[in-house]
Write an enzyme that holds these catalytic residues in place. Sequence first.
Site, PDB file in Angstrom:
ATOM      1  N   ARG A 155      15.693 -15.927  -2.499  1.00  0.00           N
ATOM      2  CA  ARG A 155      15.828 -14.577  -3.051  1.00  0.00           C
ATOM      3  C   ARG A 155      17.189 -13.990  -2.672  1.00  0.00           C
ATOM      4  O   ARG A 155      17.833 -13.320  -3.489  1.00  0.00           O
ATOM      5  CB  ARG A 155      14.704 -13.659  -2.539  1.00  0.00           C
ATOM      6  CG  ARG A 155      13.304 -14.007  -3.019  1.00  0.00           C
ATOM      7  CD  ARG A 155      13.150 -13.862  -4.524  1.00  0.00           C
ATOM      8  NE  ARG A 155      13.513 -12.554  -5.015  1.00  0.00           N
ATOM      9  CZ  ARG A 155      12.713 -11.473  -4.987  1.00  0.00           C
ATOM     10  NH1 ARG A 155      11.495 -11.571  -4.506  1.00  0.00           N
ATOM     11  NH2 ARG A 155      13.131 -10.301  -5.471  1.00  0.00           N
ATOM     12  N   GLN A 188      12.571 -12.920  -9.040  1.00  0.00           N
ATOM     13  CA  GLN A 188      11.717 -13.870  -8.332  1.00  0.00           C
ATOM     14  C   GLN A 188      11.733 -15.240  -8.997  1.00  0.00           C
ATOM     15  O   GLN A 188      11.863 -16.271  -8.341  1.00  0.00           O
ATOM     16  CB  GLN A 188      10.278 -13.333  -8.306  1.00  0.00           C
ATOM     17  CG  GLN A 188       9.290 -14.269  -7.650  1.00  0.00           C
ATOM     18  CD  GLN A 188       9.550 -14.399  -6.153  1.00  0.00           C
ATOM     19  OE1 GLN A 188       9.619 -13.398  -5.474  1.00  0.00           O
ATOM     20  NE2 GLN A 188       9.686 -15.615  -5.655  1.00  0.00           N
ATOM     21  N   ASP A 236      -0.180 -16.425  -6.767  1.00  0.00           N
ATOM     22  CA  ASP A 236       0.289 -15.083  -6.388  1.00  0.00           C
ATOM     23  C   ASP A 236      -0.944 -14.292  -5.953  1.00  0.00           C
ATOM     24  O   ASP A 236      -2.083 -14.696  -6.211  1.00  0.00           O
ATOM     25  CB  ASP A 236       1.000 -14.424  -7.582  1.00  0.00           C
ATOM     26  CG  ASP A 236       1.688 -13.110  -7.217  1.00  0.00           C
ATOM     27  OD1 ASP A 236       1.774 -12.779  -6.010  1.00  0.00           O
ATOM     28  OD2 ASP A 236       2.130 -12.402  -8.150  1.00  0.00           O
ATOM     29  N   CYS A 279       5.236 -16.329  -4.467  1.00  0.00           N
ATOM     30  CA  CYS A 279       6.344 -15.378  -4.317  1.00  0.00           C
ATOM     31  C   CYS A 279       6.244 -14.584  -3.016  1.00  0.00           C
ATOM     32  O   CYS A 279       7.242 -14.036  -2.554  1.00  0.00           O
ATOM     33  CB  CYS A 279       6.409 -14.452  -5.522  1.00  0.00           C
ATOM     34  SG  CYS A 279       4.962 -13.389  -5.688  1.00  0.00           S
ATOM     35  N   ARG A 320      12.626  -0.858  -8.132  1.00  0.00           N
ATOM     36  CA  ARG A 320      11.243  -1.366  -8.183  1.00  0.00           C
ATOM     37  C   ARG A 320      10.375  -0.200  -8.597  1.00  0.00           C
ATOM     38  O   ARG A 320      10.263   0.794  -7.863  1.00  0.00           O
ATOM     39  CB  ARG A 320      10.796  -1.938  -6.841  1.00  0.00           C
ATOM     40  CG  ARG A 320       9.309  -2.244  -6.819  1.00  0.00           C
ATOM     41  CD  ARG A 320       8.876  -3.095  -5.664  1.00  0.00           C
ATOM     42  NE  ARG A 320       9.360  -4.456  -5.812  1.00  0.00           N
ATOM     43  CZ  ARG A 320       8.936  -5.486  -5.089  1.00  0.00           C
ATOM     44  NH1 ARG A 320       8.009  -5.308  -4.159  1.00  0.00           N
ATOM     45  NH2 ARG A 320       9.419  -6.703  -5.274  1.00  0.00           N
ATOM     46  N   HIS A 349       8.962  -9.834 -13.196  1.00  0.00           N
ATOM     47  CA  HIS A 349       9.665  -9.964 -11.905  1.00  0.00           C
ATOM     48  C   HIS A 349      10.728 -11.062 -12.056  1.00  0.00           C
ATOM     49  O   HIS A 349      10.621 -12.149 -11.491  1.00  0.00           O
ATOM     50  CB  HIS A 349       8.643 -10.317 -10.824  1.00  0.00           C
ATOM     51  CG  HIS A 349       9.126 -10.084  -9.426  1.00  0.00           C
ATOM     52  ND1 HIS A 349      10.346  -9.522  -9.122  1.00  0.00           N
ATOM     53  CD2 HIS A 349       8.543 -10.356  -8.214  1.00  0.00           C
ATOM     54  CE1 HIS A 349      10.485  -9.444  -7.803  1.00  0.00           C
ATOM     55  NE2 HIS A 349       9.407  -9.946  -7.239  1.00  0.00           N
TER      56      HIS A 349
HETATM   57  N1   CP Z   1       8.193 -11.563  -3.709  1.00  0.00           N
HETATM   58  C1   CP Z   1       8.580 -10.288  -3.556  1.00  0.00           C
HETATM   59  O1   CP Z   1       9.117  -9.675  -4.461  1.00  0.00           O
HETATM   60  O2   CP Z   1       8.345  -9.790  -2.321  1.00  0.00           O
HETATM   61  P1   CP Z   1       8.471  -8.255  -1.895  1.00  0.00           P
HETATM   62  O3   CP Z   1       7.348  -7.517  -2.591  1.00  0.00           O
HETATM   63  O4   CP Z   1       8.285  -8.270  -0.416  1.00  0.00           O
HETATM   64  O5   CP Z   1       9.793  -7.728  -2.316  1.00  0.00           O
HETATM   65  N1  NVA Z   2       2.281  -9.737  -8.454  1.00  0.00           N
HETATM   66  C1  NVA Z   2       2.685  -9.131  -7.222  1.00  0.00           C
HETATM   67  C2  NVA Z   2       4.043  -9.602  -6.847  1.00  0.00           C
HETATM   68  C3  NVA Z   2       4.538  -9.079  -5.525  1.00  0.00           C
HETATM   69  C4  NVA Z   2       5.919  -9.539  -5.209  1.00  0.00           C
HETATM   70  C5  NVA Z   2       2.666  -7.616  -7.360  1.00  0.00           C
HETATM   71  O1  NVA Z   2       3.077  -7.114  -8.419  1.00  0.00           O
HETATM   72  O2  NVA Z   2       2.227  -6.929  -6.435  1.00  0.00           O
END
Ligand code: CP
Ligand code: NVA
Length: 314
Positions: free
Chosen positions: A296, A141, A229, A268, A111, A138
Amino acid sequence: MSNNPSDTTLRHFLDLKGFSKETLRAILDLSIDLKTRLKTGERPELLKDKTLAMIFERESTRTRVSFDVGMRQLGGQTIMLTGREMQLSREETISDTARVMSRFVDAIIIRILSHDDLLELAGAATIPVINGLTHLSHPCQVLADIQTYEEHRGPISNATVTWVGDANNVLASWIHATAIFGNKLNIAVPDAYGPSQGMLADIAMAGDLITLSDDPKAAAKGADLILADTWVSMGDKDADQRRKILDPFRVDKSLMDLTAKDSLFMHCLPAHRGDEVSAEVMDGPKSVVFDEAENRLHIQKAILAWVFGIEKLT
Ligand code: CP
Ligand code: NVA
């Protein structure tokens, strides 16, 4: 796995774009199979003796825990790392990090906000790399989202999906998925937080499947699935302005009332009740956000199996 960085047999999972429908369908089918088996107490050890490095430059609950638990359920092991505790934070390059990690572990999930850094890592690694979220996409997701929709309502290809909010990373992966699976996607975003040039090009590639407007009501009309989101993604610096501009883009009961009778709501997570979604919708009967979060785990396991060349259980 060979140690040659130009090895084209490497199975990275970086973006849905570029995948065939058949491959993504195989990953979804494997996820459903693994989920069914887990519920009956069967845990096929597909990745026994494999080690997954998990590099988290940013916060995570779902992605982090589901990959960790998923890898263990498959018989493998994990090493959790943050950029801060690696030499990455002291200017070791991403590509040197990739070369070194490739000598120690069997796959990497990362990440990291910079999509270019993700691509650099994958370009230099001689082991599979999985995108656990960048500022641009993502993909894990959205496969979990599709699995969740199909479990509740059947083929995603028959669905009209509506996105309400800003043009962020999760939307980008939904745009990629739409071009592959052939569902309809109505996007309602304010001009100030609308699509980048790259996203507009991806929208154009999907042709008539996608509509783009700044009108949440028009976009929600008759929809089978509403997606929201957070208004402030990781790395966004203008939280106050975002909350002001995105205020008309809240998913509340009056918006859900415009959708199809048996429509669903997904997010998400993490969610902010009262901002992008009202508590009434988030915790209401149409919301399947916790099924979505659970999936997930199953989809992560299927993606892990796929990067190691396993597409089916025997
Ligand atoms: N939806 C998602 O990716 O959650 P996290 O940021 O908690 O991993
Ligand atoms: N759009 C959000 C998704 C988190 C899972 C972010 O990037 O923070």
